[in-house]
Design a protein around this motif. Structure first.
Motif, short mmCIF file in Angstrom:
data_model
loop_
_atom_site.label_atom_id
_atom_site.label_comp_id
_atom_site.label_asym_id
_atom_site.label_seq_id
_atom_site.Cartn_x
_atom_site.Cartn_y
_atom_site.Cartn_z
N THR B 52 0.81 -1.22 0.00
CA THR B 52 0.00 0.00 0.00
C THR B 52 0.85 1.28 0.00
O THR B 52 0.40 2.33 0.44
N THR B 53 2.07 1.20 -0.43
CA THR B 53 2.99 2.34 -0.62
C THR B 53 3.46 3.01 0.66
O THR B 53 4.06 4.08 0.62
N LEU B 54 3.14 2.44 1.83
CA LEU B 54 3.58 3.09 3.07
C LEU B 54 5.04 2.81 3.36
O LEU B 54 5.68 3.53 4.13
N LEU B 55 5.56 1.75 2.77
CA LEU B 55 6.92 1.33 3.06
C LEU B 55 7.56 0.94 1.74
O LEU B 55 6.91 0.33 0.89
N LYS B 56 8.84 1.30 1.59
CA LYS B 56 9.55 0.92 0.36
C LYS B 56 10.18 -0.45 0.56
O LYS B 56 10.83 -0.69 1.57
N GLN B 73 3.15 5.62 -7.48
CA GLN B 73 2.41 5.60 -6.22
C GLN B 73 1.00 6.17 -6.33
O GLN B 73 0.07 5.63 -5.74
N ASP B 74 0.85 7.27 -7.07
CA ASP B 74 -0.48 7.88 -7.14
C ASP B 74 -1.50 6.96 -7.81
O ASP B 74 -2.64 6.86 -7.35
N ARG B 77 -2.32 4.20 -5.34
CA ARG B 77 -3.20 4.64 -4.25
C ARG B 77 -4.64 4.81 -4.73
O ARG B 77 -5.57 4.72 -3.93
N ALA B 78 -4.82 5.07 -6.00
CA ALA B 78 -6.18 5.24 -6.50
C ALA B 78 -6.89 3.89 -6.66
O ALA B 78 -8.08 3.84 -6.89
N PHE B 80 -6.78 1.14 -4.37
CA PHE B 80 -7.11 0.30 -3.22
C PHE B 80 -7.74 1.08 -2.06
O PHE B 80 -7.71 2.30 -2.02
N ILE B 82 -8.08 0.46 2.44
CA ILE B 82 -7.44 -0.36 3.46
C ILE B 82 -8.04 -0.12 4.85
O ILE B 82 -8.41 1.00 5.19
N PHE B 84 -6.55 -0.65 8.47
CA PHE B 84 -5.27 -0.97 9.10
C PHE B 84 -5.45 -1.84 10.33
O PHE B 84 -6.51 -1.88 10.94
N SER B 88 -6.15 4.28 13.18
CA SER B 88 -5.80 5.33 12.24
C SER B 88 -6.91 6.38 12.16
O SER B 88 -7.06 7.05 11.15
N TYR B 106 -11.29 10.48 -0.76
CA TYR B 106 -11.44 9.47 -1.80
C TYR B 106 -12.44 9.88 -2.87
O TYR B 106 -12.88 9.05 -3.67
#
Ligand SMILES: Nc1ncnc2c1ncn2[C@@H]1O[C@H](COP(=O)(O)OP(=O)(O)OP(=O)(O)O)[C@@H](O)[C@H]1O
Ligand SMILES: [Mg+2]
Lengths: 247, 265
Positions: B52-56, B73-74, B77-78, B80, B82, B84, B88, B106
Protein backbone atom coordinates in the motif's frame (compact mmCIF):
# COMPACT_ATOMS: atom_id res chain seq x y z
CA UNK A 1 -15.14 20.34 -1.53
CA UNK A 2 -11.63 19.10 -2.13
CA UNK A 3 -8.87 17.35 -0.23
CA UNK A 4 -6.98 20.58 0.49
CA UNK A 5 -10.08 22.12 2.00
CA UNK A 6 -10.86 19.09 4.18
CA UNK A 7 -7.28 18.98 5.50
CA UNK A 8 -7.54 22.68 6.27
CA UNK A 9 -10.88 22.20 7.98
CA UNK A 10 -9.54 19.41 10.14
CA UNK A 11 -6.78 21.63 11.53
CA UNK A 12 -9.33 24.30 12.38
CA UNK A 13 -11.67 21.87 14.07
CA UNK A 14 -8.90 20.47 16.19
CA UNK A 15 -7.90 23.99 17.17
CA UNK A 16 -11.39 25.13 18.06
CA UNK A 17 -11.94 22.04 20.18
CA UNK A 18 -8.83 22.41 22.23
CA UNK A 19 -9.50 25.42 24.40
CA UNK A 20 -6.58 24.54 26.66
CA UNK A 21 -4.17 24.81 23.78
CA UNK A 22 -5.64 28.09 22.64
CA UNK A 23 -5.32 29.68 26.08
CA UNK A 24 -2.03 27.96 26.87
CA UNK A 25 -0.26 29.38 23.88
CA UNK A 26 -1.40 32.90 24.80
CA UNK A 27 0.52 32.73 28.07
CA UNK A 28 3.96 33.39 26.71
CA UNK A 29 3.05 36.43 24.57
CA UNK A 30 1.11 37.85 27.52
CA UNK A 31 4.10 37.51 29.81
CA UNK A 32 6.31 39.21 27.25
CA UNK A 33 3.90 42.09 26.83
CA UNK A 34 3.62 42.56 30.59
CA UNK A 35 7.18 41.90 31.73
CA UNK A 36 9.02 43.52 28.84
CA UNK A 37 6.43 46.07 27.81
CA UNK A 38 6.01 47.54 31.28
CA UNK A 39 9.36 46.48 32.70
CA UNK A 40 11.57 47.98 30.04
CA UNK A 41 9.24 50.76 28.96
CA UNK A 42 10.87 53.37 31.21
CA UNK A 43 14.47 52.62 30.31
CA UNK A 44 13.63 52.48 26.62
CA UNK A 45 11.95 55.85 26.75
CA UNK A 46 14.81 57.43 28.71
CA UNK A 47 17.24 56.08 26.13
CA UNK A 48 15.29 58.05 23.57
CA UNK A 49 13.57 55.08 21.89
CA UNK A 50 10.03 56.37 22.37
CA UNK A 51 7.10 54.26 23.54
CA UNK A 52 8.43 50.70 23.97
CA UNK A 53 5.02 49.04 23.80
CA UNK A 54 4.47 50.42 20.29
CA UNK A 55 7.78 48.85 19.33
CA UNK A 56 7.35 45.56 21.18
CA UNK A 57 3.76 44.67 20.25
CA UNK A 58 4.47 43.64 16.63
CA UNK A 59 7.35 41.49 17.91
CA UNK A 60 5.13 39.71 20.40
CA UNK A 61 2.40 39.21 17.81
CA UNK A 62 5.03 37.65 15.53
CA UNK A 63 6.09 35.46 18.44
CA UNK A 64 2.58 34.12 18.94
CA UNK A 65 2.36 33.36 15.23
CA UNK A 66 5.80 31.72 15.20
CA UNK A 67 5.14 29.43 18.15
CA UNK A 68 1.69 28.34 17.04
CA UNK A 69 2.89 27.78 13.48
CA UNK A 70 5.88 25.63 14.41
CA UNK A 71 3.72 23.68 16.80
CA UNK A 72 1.01 23.08 14.17
CA UNK A 73 3.61 21.70 11.82
CA UNK A 74 5.18 19.51 14.46
CA UNK A 75 1.76 18.04 15.25
CA UNK A 76 2.40 15.56 12.44
CA UNK A 77 4.44 13.59 14.94
CA UNK A 78 1.28 13.02 16.96
CA UNK A 79 -0.63 12.03 13.88
CA UNK A 80 2.07 9.50 13.25
CA UNK A 81 1.94 8.13 16.79
CA UNK A 82 -1.83 7.98 16.86
CA UNK A 83 -1.92 6.38 13.44
CA UNK A 84 -3.99 8.98 11.64
CA UNK A 85 -1.10 9.91 9.38
CA UNK A 86 -1.44 6.53 7.61
CA UNK A 87 -4.99 7.39 6.61
CA UNK A 88 -3.81 10.51 4.81
CA UNK A 89 -0.71 8.90 3.34
CA UNK A 90 -2.54 6.14 1.46
CA UNK A 91 -5.28 8.41 0.12
CA UNK A 92 -5.43 8.85 -3.67
CA UNK A 93 -4.45 12.48 -3.34
CA UNK A 94 -1.01 13.86 -4.10
CA UNK A 95 1.04 14.22 -0.97
CA UNK A 96 1.65 17.81 -1.98
CA UNK A 97 -2.08 18.60 -1.62
CA UNK A 98 -2.20 16.82 1.72
CA UNK A 99 0.79 18.78 2.97
CA UNK A 100 -0.50 22.04 1.53
CA UNK A 101 -3.94 21.60 3.08
CA UNK A 102 -2.67 20.89 6.52
CA UNK A 103 -0.05 23.63 6.29
CA UNK A 104 -2.68 26.16 5.26
CA UNK A 105 -4.80 24.94 8.18
CA UNK A 106 -1.93 25.29 10.64
CA UNK A 107 -1.11 28.71 9.24
CA UNK A 108 -4.71 29.84 9.63
CA UNK A 109 -4.68 28.74 13.25
CA UNK A 110 -1.43 30.64 13.81
CA UNK A 111 -2.94 33.70 12.15
CA UNK A 112 -5.95 33.53 14.48
CA UNK A 113 -3.69 33.19 17.47
CA UNK A 114 -1.67 36.22 16.31
CA UNK A 115 -4.88 38.19 15.86
CA UNK A 116 -5.92 37.42 19.44
CA UNK A 117 -2.57 38.71 20.70
CA UNK A 118 -3.02 41.79 18.52
CA UNK A 119 -6.36 42.48 20.21
CA UNK A 120 -4.83 41.95 23.64
CA UNK A 121 -2.02 44.35 22.76
CA UNK A 122 -4.66 46.93 21.82
CA UNK A 123 -6.11 46.58 25.31
CA UNK A 124 -2.66 47.17 26.78
CA UNK A 125 -2.32 50.45 24.93
CA UNK A 126 -0.84 49.46 21.57
CA UNK A 127 -1.95 52.15 19.08
CA UNK A 128 -1.11 51.23 15.48
CA UNK A 129 -2.49 52.96 12.42
CA UNK A 130 -5.48 50.75 11.84
CA UNK A 131 -5.60 51.48 8.12
CA UNK A 132 -2.60 49.18 7.79
CA UNK A 133 -4.24 46.15 9.39
CA UNK A 134 -4.79 44.26 6.09
CA UNK A 135 -1.11 44.57 5.27
CA UNK A 136 -0.19 43.46 8.78
CA UNK A 137 -2.46 40.42 8.39
CA UNK A 138 -0.69 39.56 5.17
CA UNK A 139 2.68 39.64 6.92
CA UNK A 140 1.30 37.56 9.79
CA UNK A 141 0.00 35.00 7.34
CA UNK A 142 3.33 34.77 5.54
CA UNK A 143 5.12 34.22 8.86
CA UNK A 144 2.51 31.61 9.77
CA UNK A 145 2.81 29.76 6.48
CA UNK A 146 6.59 29.80 6.50
CA UNK A 147 6.97 28.35 9.98
CA UNK A 148 4.17 25.80 9.68
CA UNK A 149 5.96 24.51 6.61
CA UNK A 150 9.24 24.45 8.54
CA UNK A 151 7.53 22.55 11.37
CA UNK A 152 6.17 20.07 8.84
CA UNK A 153 9.59 19.61 7.30
CA UNK A 154 11.11 18.91 10.71
CA UNK A 155 8.30 16.64 11.87
CA UNK A 156 8.45 14.48 8.78
CA UNK A 157 11.97 13.53 9.84
CA UNK A 158 11.09 12.67 13.44
CA UNK A 159 9.38 9.67 14.99
CA UNK A 160 8.51 10.97 18.43
CA UNK A 161 8.30 14.10 20.52
CA UNK A 162 11.65 13.56 22.21
CA UNK A 163 13.41 16.05 20.00
CA UNK A 164 10.80 18.69 20.71
CA UNK A 165 12.75 20.47 23.51
CA UNK A 166 15.75 20.51 21.21
CA UNK A 167 13.72 22.24 18.52
CA UNK A 168 12.29 24.74 21.00
CA UNK A 169 15.62 25.67 22.57
CA UNK A 170 17.93 25.56 19.60
CA UNK A 171 15.64 26.70 16.83
CA UNK A 172 12.49 28.47 17.90
CA UNK A 173 13.92 30.52 20.78
CA UNK A 174 16.96 31.74 18.81
CA UNK A 175 14.70 32.56 15.86
CA UNK A 176 12.64 34.71 18.16
CA UNK A 177 15.38 36.41 20.17
CA UNK A 178 17.55 37.20 17.15
CA UNK A 179 14.77 38.65 15.07
CA UNK A 180 14.57 42.19 16.37
CA UNK A 181 11.26 41.38 18.03
CA UNK A 182 12.28 42.79 21.42
CA UNK A 183 15.10 45.17 20.54
CA UNK A 184 15.68 47.38 17.50
CA UNK A 185 18.20 46.06 15.00
CA UNK A 186 19.32 49.60 14.25
CA UNK A 187 22.57 50.36 16.00
CA UNK A 188 23.22 46.95 17.57
CA UNK A 189 26.46 45.00 17.30
CA UNK A 190 27.33 44.10 13.72
CA UNK A 191 27.40 40.37 14.33
CA UNK A 192 23.84 40.47 15.57
CA UNK A 193 22.62 42.26 12.47
CA UNK A 194 24.30 39.65 10.30
CA UNK A 195 22.67 36.87 12.32
CA UNK A 196 19.32 38.61 12.02
CA UNK A 197 19.66 39.06 8.29
CA UNK A 198 19.80 35.24 7.93
CA UNK A 199 16.71 34.87 10.08
CA UNK A 200 13.43 34.81 8.13
CA UNK A 201 11.53 35.95 11.21
CA UNK A 202 13.54 39.20 11.26
CA UNK A 203 11.93 40.19 7.96
CA UNK A 204 8.55 39.12 9.26
CA UNK A 205 8.83 41.21 12.40
CA UNK A 206 10.22 44.13 10.44
CA UNK A 207 7.46 44.00 7.87
CA UNK A 208 4.80 43.63 10.52
CA UNK A 209 6.16 46.57 12.48
CA UNK A 210 6.37 48.69 9.36
CA UNK A 211 2.82 47.89 8.32
CA UNK A 212 1.59 48.97 11.76
CA UNK A 213 3.27 52.31 11.12
CA UNK A 214 6.57 51.69 12.91
CA UNK A 215 10.06 52.23 11.61
CA UNK A 216 11.38 49.65 9.14
CA UNK A 217 14.96 48.38 9.13
CA UNK A 218 15.09 46.53 5.81
CA UNK A 219 12.28 48.30 3.99
CA UNK A 220 8.86 46.78 3.55
CA UNK A 221 9.43 45.67 -0.05
CA UNK A 222 12.54 43.73 0.90
CA UNK A 223 10.68 42.20 3.86
CA UNK A 224 7.88 40.99 1.64
CA UNK A 225 10.24 39.64 -0.99
CA UNK A 226 12.58 37.77 1.36
CA UNK A 227 9.70 36.40 3.41
CA UNK A 228 7.90 35.12 0.32
CA UNK A 229 11.08 33.50 -0.96
CA UNK A 230 11.71 31.73 2.37
CA UNK A 231 8.07 30.72 2.41
CA UNK A 232 8.22 29.15 -1.04
CA UNK A 233 11.44 27.39 -0.13
CA UNK A 234 10.10 25.82 3.06
CA UNK A 235 6.82 24.85 1.41
CA UNK A 236 8.83 23.07 -1.25
CA UNK A 237 11.16 21.45 1.25
CA UNK A 238 8.29 20.48 3.56
CA UNK A 239 6.24 18.84 0.85
CA UNK A 240 9.25 17.04 -0.57
CA UNK A 241 10.17 15.60 2.83
CA UNK A 242 6.52 14.86 3.55
CA UNK A 243 6.20 12.91 0.32
CA UNK A 244 9.14 10.74 1.39
CA UNK A 245 7.62 9.68 4.71
CA UNK A 246 7.54 5.92 5.35
CA UNK A 247 5.70 4.26 8.20
CA UNK B 1 -0.89 -15.38 -13.78
CA UNK B 2 -3.52 -14.10 -16.19
CA UNK B 3 -5.73 -11.26 -14.96
CA UNK B 4 -3.70 -10.94 -11.79
CA UNK B 5 -4.53 -7.72 -9.96
CA UNK B 6 -1.69 -8.07 -7.45
CA UNK B 7 1.71 -9.34 -8.56
CA UNK B 8 4.51 -9.64 -6.04
CA UNK B 9 7.98 -10.66 -7.18
CA UNK B 10 10.90 -11.49 -4.89
CA UNK B 11 9.70 -9.07 -2.26
CA UNK B 12 12.11 -8.48 0.63
CA UNK B 13 12.07 -6.06 3.55
CA UNK B 14 14.91 -5.66 5.99
CA UNK B 15 14.92 -3.57 9.14
CA UNK B 16 18.64 -3.24 9.79
CA UNK B 17 19.95 -6.80 10.00
CA UNK B 18 16.52 -8.26 10.58
CA UNK B 19 14.64 -9.63 7.57
CA UNK B 20 10.91 -9.23 8.14
CA UNK B 21 9.84 -10.29 4.66
CA UNK B 22 12.15 -12.69 2.91
CA UNK B 23 12.02 -13.02 -0.86
CA UNK B 24 8.33 -13.81 -1.32
CA UNK B 25 6.50 -14.02 -4.65
CA UNK B 26 2.78 -14.53 -5.24
CA UNK B 27 -0.09 -13.15 -7.23
CA UNK B 28 -3.76 -12.58 -6.61
CA UNK B 29 -6.36 -12.90 -9.34
CA UNK B 30 -9.05 -10.29 -9.88
CA UNK B 31 -12.14 -10.91 -7.76
CA UNK B 32 -10.33 -13.26 -5.41
CA UNK B 33 -10.78 -13.28 -1.63
CA UNK B 34 -7.22 -13.81 -0.61
CA UNK B 35 -6.34 -14.82 2.96
CA UNK B 36 -2.80 -13.95 4.03
CA UNK B 37 -2.25 -15.92 7.22
CA UNK B 38 0.60 -16.43 9.63
CA UNK B 39 1.58 -16.30 13.29
CA UNK B 40 2.48 -13.05 15.08
CA UNK B 41 5.52 -11.40 13.57
CA UNK B 42 5.34 -13.41 10.35
CA UNK B 43 5.59 -10.26 8.24
CA UNK B 44 1.95 -9.82 7.20
CA UNK B 45 1.56 -6.18 8.17
CA UNK B 46 4.98 -5.33 6.78
CA UNK B 47 3.94 -6.87 3.45
CA UNK B 48 0.68 -4.93 3.45
CA UNK B 49 2.56 -1.70 4.15
CA UNK B 50 4.71 -2.34 1.10
CA UNK B 51 1.68 -3.25 -1.01
CA UNK B 52 0.00 0.00 0.00
CA UNK B 53 2.99 2.34 -0.62
CA UNK B 54 3.58 3.09 3.07
CA UNK B 55 6.92 1.33 3.06
CA UNK B 56 9.55 0.92 0.36
CA UNK B 57 10.69 -2.65 -0.29
CA UNK B 58 14.36 -3.37 0.29
CA UNK B 59 14.19 -5.31 -2.97
CA UNK B 60 11.64 -6.88 -5.27
CA UNK B 61 8.69 -5.39 -7.12
CA UNK B 62 4.97 -5.12 -6.59
CA UNK B 63 2.39 -4.40 -9.26
CA UNK B 64 -1.06 -3.37 -8.10
CA UNK B 65 -3.59 -3.24 -10.90
CA UNK B 66 -0.60 -3.04 -13.22
CA UNK B 67 1.06 -0.09 -11.45
CA UNK B 68 4.39 -0.24 -9.68
CA UNK B 69 4.09 0.63 -5.97
CA UNK B 70 7.35 2.57 -5.97
CA UNK B 71 7.34 4.41 -9.30
CA UNK B 72 3.58 4.94 -9.77
CA UNK B 73 2.41 5.60 -6.22
CA UNK B 74 -0.48 7.88 -7.14
CA UNK B 75 -1.99 5.32 -9.54
CA UNK B 76 -1.52 2.58 -6.97
CA UNK B 77 -3.20 4.64 -4.25
CA UNK B 78 -6.18 5.24 -6.50
CA UNK B 79 -6.76 1.50 -6.80
CA UNK B 80 -7.11 0.30 -3.22
CA UNK B 81 -8.76 0.84 0.15
CA UNK B 82 -7.44 -0.36 3.46
CA UNK B 83 -8.44 -1.10 7.04
CA UNK B 84 -5.27 -0.97 9.10
CA UNK B 85 -4.39 -3.32 11.92
CA UNK B 86 -3.86 -0.51 14.38
CA UNK B 87 -5.69 2.71 14.94
CA UNK B 88 -5.80 5.33 12.24
CA UNK B 89 -8.75 7.48 13.27
CA UNK B 90 -8.59 11.12 14.30
CA UNK B 91 -9.98 10.98 17.81
CA UNK B 92 -10.48 14.74 18.05
CA UNK B 93 -13.11 14.39 15.33
CA UNK B 94 -16.54 12.80 15.58
CA UNK B 95 -17.42 9.49 13.95
CA UNK B 96 -19.34 11.29 11.21
CA UNK B 97 -16.48 13.70 10.62
CA UNK B 98 -14.04 10.84 10.24
CA UNK B 99 -16.32 9.32 7.61
CA UNK B 100 -16.75 12.67 5.87
CA UNK B 101 -13.01 13.24 5.84
CA UNK B 102 -12.39 9.87 4.25
CA UNK B 103 -15.16 10.34 1.69
CA UNK B 104 -13.76 13.67 0.57
CA UNK B 105 -10.19 12.35 0.33
CA UNK B 106 -11.44 9.47 -1.80
CA UNK B 107 -13.69 11.73 -3.88
CA UNK B 108 -16.91 9.89 -3.11
CA UNK B 109 -19.74 12.16 -4.39
CA UNK B 110 -21.59 13.94 -1.59
CA UNK B 111 -24.95 12.20 -1.99
CA UNK B 112 -23.39 8.74 -2.13
CA UNK B 113 -21.16 9.64 0.82
CA UNK B 114 -24.18 10.50 2.91
CA UNK B 115 -26.08 7.41 1.93
CA UNK B 116 -23.20 5.02 2.53
CA UNK B 117 -22.20 6.68 5.79
CA UNK B 118 -25.67 6.06 7.14
CA UNK B 119 -25.78 2.50 5.84
CA UNK B 120 -22.35 1.59 7.18
CA UNK B 121 -22.67 3.29 10.54
CA UNK B 122 -25.94 1.41 11.00
CA UNK B 123 -24.25 -1.88 10.17
CA UNK B 124 -21.58 -1.28 12.80
CA UNK B 125 -24.17 0.13 15.21
CA UNK B 126 -22.63 3.55 15.56
CA UNK B 127 -25.30 5.60 13.83
CA UNK B 128 -26.66 6.88 17.14
CA UNK B 129 -23.19 7.87 18.24
CA UNK B 130 -22.17 9.52 14.99
CA UNK B 131 -21.81 12.97 16.52
CA UNK B 132 -19.64 11.85 19.43
CA UNK B 133 -15.91 12.44 19.46
CA UNK B 134 -13.99 9.27 18.68
CA UNK B 135 -11.87 9.68 21.80
CA UNK B 136 -14.97 8.84 23.83
CA UNK B 137 -15.39 5.50 22.06
CA UNK B 138 -14.45 2.09 23.44
CA UNK B 139 -11.81 0.01 21.69
CA UNK B 140 -14.41 -2.12 19.90
CA UNK B 141 -16.37 0.91 18.79
CA UNK B 142 -13.24 2.48 17.33
CA UNK B 143 -12.51 -0.74 15.52
CA UNK B 144 -16.01 -0.81 14.04
CA UNK B 145 -15.74 2.79 12.92
CA UNK B 146 -12.38 2.02 11.38
CA UNK B 147 -13.95 -0.72 9.28
CA UNK B 148 -17.00 1.34 8.32
CA UNK B 149 -14.69 4.10 7.15
CA UNK B 150 -12.59 1.67 5.13
CA UNK B 151 -15.70 0.50 3.29
CA UNK B 152 -16.97 3.99 2.44
CA UNK B 153 -15.39 4.00 -0.98
CA UNK B 154 -15.44 0.93 -3.19
CA UNK B 155 -11.94 0.32 -4.51
CA UNK B 156 -10.63 -2.31 -6.90
CA UNK B 157 -8.65 -3.93 -4.11
CA UNK B 158 -9.55 -3.91 -0.45
CA UNK B 159 -6.84 -4.63 2.13
CA UNK B 160 -8.04 -5.73 5.55
CA UNK B 161 -5.37 -6.26 8.19
CA UNK B 162 -7.06 -8.27 10.93
CA UNK B 163 -10.25 -6.31 10.46
CA UNK B 164 -12.43 -8.14 12.92
CA UNK B 165 -10.07 -8.56 15.84
CA UNK B 166 -11.82 -7.90 19.13
CA UNK B 167 -15.32 -7.70 17.68
CA UNK B 168 -18.34 -9.66 18.80
CA UNK B 169 -19.43 -12.54 16.51
CA UNK B 170 -22.59 -10.80 15.36
CA UNK B 171 -20.80 -7.65 14.22
CA UNK B 172 -18.14 -9.80 12.57
CA UNK B 173 -20.86 -11.53 10.61
CA UNK B 174 -22.50 -8.32 9.46
CA UNK B 175 -19.20 -6.91 8.33
CA UNK B 176 -18.14 -10.02 6.44
CA UNK B 177 -21.50 -10.22 4.73
CA UNK B 178 -21.10 -6.65 3.55
CA UNK B 179 -17.60 -7.39 2.25
CA UNK B 180 -18.64 -10.61 0.50
CA UNK B 181 -21.48 -8.72 -1.11
CA UNK B 182 -19.05 -6.10 -2.34
CA UNK B 183 -16.88 -8.84 -3.75
CA UNK B 184 -19.75 -10.49 -5.54
CA UNK B 185 -21.57 -7.42 -6.84
CA UNK B 186 -18.67 -5.12 -7.67
CA UNK B 187 -15.88 -7.62 -8.15
CA UNK B 188 -13.74 -6.03 -5.45
CA UNK B 189 -10.62 -8.10 -4.77
CA UNK B 190 -10.16 -8.68 -1.05
CA UNK B 191 -6.76 -9.20 0.57
CA UNK B 192 -7.09 -9.92 4.27
CA UNK B 193 -5.24 -11.25 7.28
CA UNK B 194 -6.85 -12.78 10.32
CA UNK B 195 -6.11 -14.95 13.31
CA UNK B 196 -9.57 -16.50 13.19
CA UNK B 197 -9.05 -19.63 11.14
CA UNK B 198 -12.71 -20.54 10.87
CA UNK B 199 -13.25 -17.06 9.42
CA UNK B 200 -10.52 -17.63 6.84
CA UNK B 201 -11.90 -21.07 6.05
CA UNK B 202 -15.35 -19.66 5.47
CA UNK B 203 -14.57 -16.63 3.31
CA UNK B 204 -11.22 -17.14 1.59
CA UNK B 205 -11.05 -18.48 -1.93
CA UNK B 206 -7.26 -18.62 -1.74
CA UNK B 207 -4.99 -18.84 1.28
CA UNK B 208 -1.28 -18.15 1.65
CA UNK B 209 0.47 -19.02 4.87
CA UNK B 210 3.63 -17.14 5.82
CA UNK B 211 6.02 -17.59 8.70
CA UNK B 212 9.30 -15.82 9.43
CA UNK B 213 8.83 -13.76 6.29
CA UNK B 214 8.62 -16.83 4.03
CA UNK B 215 5.67 -18.42 2.25
CA UNK B 216 5.21 -21.94 3.57
CA UNK B 217 1.96 -23.01 1.92
CA UNK B 218 -0.47 -21.82 -0.74
CA UNK B 219 -3.82 -23.07 -2.03
CA UNK B 220 -7.53 -23.09 -1.41
CA UNK B 221 -8.58 -23.83 2.19
CA UNK B 222 -9.68 -27.24 0.96
CA UNK B 223 -6.32 -28.02 -0.63
CA UNK B 224 -4.44 -26.95 2.48
CA UNK B 225 -6.56 -29.10 4.73
CA UNK B 226 -6.00 -32.02 2.41
CA UNK B 227 -2.29 -31.39 2.21
CA UNK B 228 -1.91 -31.26 6.00
CA UNK B 229 -4.36 -34.12 6.48
CA UNK B 230 -6.31 -31.95 8.88
CA UNK B 231 -10.01 -31.54 9.52
CA UNK B 232 -10.03 -27.81 10.08
CA UNK B 233 -7.95 -25.00 8.69
CA UNK B 234 -6.84 -24.28 12.23
CA UNK B 235 -5.32 -27.75 12.54
CA UNK B 236 -3.78 -27.46 9.12
CA UNK B 237 -2.25 -24.14 10.13
CA UNK B 238 -0.78 -25.61 13.31
CA UNK B 239 0.67 -28.55 11.43
CA UNK B 240 2.15 -26.38 8.72
CA UNK B 241 3.66 -23.70 10.94
CA UNK B 242 4.28 -25.85 14.00
CA UNK B 243 2.71 -23.04 15.98
CA UNK B 244 -0.43 -22.39 17.85
CA UNK B 245 -2.33 -19.28 16.94
CA UNK B 246 -2.65 -17.06 19.90
CA UNK B 247 -4.95 -14.22 19.12
CA UNK B 248 -5.53 -13.52 22.82
CA UNK B 249 -1.85 -12.76 23.17
CA UNK B 250 -2.04 -10.61 20.10
CA UNK B 251 -4.81 -8.48 21.48
CA UNK B 252 -3.04 -8.19 24.83
CA UNK B 253 0.00 -6.94 23.03
CA UNK B 254 -2.09 -4.51 21.07
CA UNK B 255 -3.67 -3.04 24.17
CA UNK B 256 -0.25 -2.72 25.76
CA UNK B 257 0.99 -0.90 22.70
CA UNK B 258 -1.94 1.46 22.80
CA UNK B 259 -1.42 2.13 26.48
CA UNK B 260 2.17 3.02 25.80
CA UNK B 261 1.04 5.45 23.17
CA UNK B 262 -1.38 7.01 25.59
CA UNK B 263 1.33 7.58 28.14
CA UNK B 264 3.60 9.20 25.67
CA UNK B 265 1.00 11.83 24.91
N1 LIG C 1 9.56 -0.54 11.82
C1 LIG C 1 10.10 -1.71 12.20
N2 LIG C 1 11.36 -1.76 12.66
C2 LIG C 1 11.91 -2.93 13.02
N3 LIG C 1 11.29 -4.10 12.98
C3 LIG C 1 10.03 -4.13 12.53
C4 LIG C 1 9.37 -2.94 12.12
N4 LIG C 1 8.11 -3.26 11.72
C5 LIG C 1 8.01 -4.59 11.87
N5 LIG C 1 9.15 -5.12 12.36
C6 LIG C 1 9.40 -6.55 12.64
O1 LIG C 1 9.05 -7.29 11.50
C7 LIG C 1 8.45 -8.51 11.89
C8 LIG C 1 7.14 -8.66 11.18
O2 LIG C 1 6.22 -7.73 11.68
P1 LIG C 1 4.74 -7.60 11.14
O3 LIG C 1 4.12 -6.46 11.84
O4 LIG C 1 4.79 -7.57 9.67
O5 LIG C 1 4.11 -8.97 11.64
P2 LIG C 1 2.62 -9.52 11.45
O6 LIG C 1 2.72 -10.75 10.63
O7 LIG C 1 1.74 -8.45 10.98
O8 LIG C 1 2.27 -9.93 12.94
P3 LIG C 1 0.90 -9.79 13.76
O9 LIG C 1 0.12 -11.02 13.50
O10 LIG C 1 1.35 -9.73 15.18
O11 LIG C 1 0.23 -8.55 13.33
C9 LIG C 1 8.33 -8.50 13.40
O12 LIG C 1 9.37 -9.29 13.93
C10 LIG C 1 8.54 -7.06 13.76
O13 LIG C 1 9.19 -6.93 14.99
MG1 LIG D 1 0.16 -7.46 11.67
Amino acid sequence: MGPIYIMWLRQLKRYSRSRARMIGSLGQPLIFLLAFGFGFGNIYQKAGGGDYLQFLAPGVIAMAVLFTAIFSGIEIIWDRQFGFLKETLVAPVSRFSIMLGRTLGGATVALLQGTIVFLIALCFGFRPSLAAVPLALLFMFLIALLFTALGTALASQLNDMQSFPLIMNFLVMPLFFFSGAIFPLKGVNGVLTIVASCNPLAYGVDGLRASFGGESFYGMGVDMLVLSAFCAFFLGLGSWLFSKIQI
Amino acid sequence: MKNAIIEVKKLTKKFGDFTAVNDISFSVAKGEIFGFLGPNGAGKTTSIKMLTTLLKPTSGTILLDGHNTVSAQDDVRASFGIVFQDQSLDDELTAAENMEFHGVLYKVPAALRKQRTEELLKIVELWDRRNDLVKQFSGGMKRRLEIARGLLHHPKILFLDEPTVGLDPQTRNHIWNYILDLNKKEGVTVFFTTHYMEEADRVASQVTIVDHGKIIAQGTPKELKKKAKAKTLEDAFIKLTGKKLRDEDASDLESLRNQKKMWRR
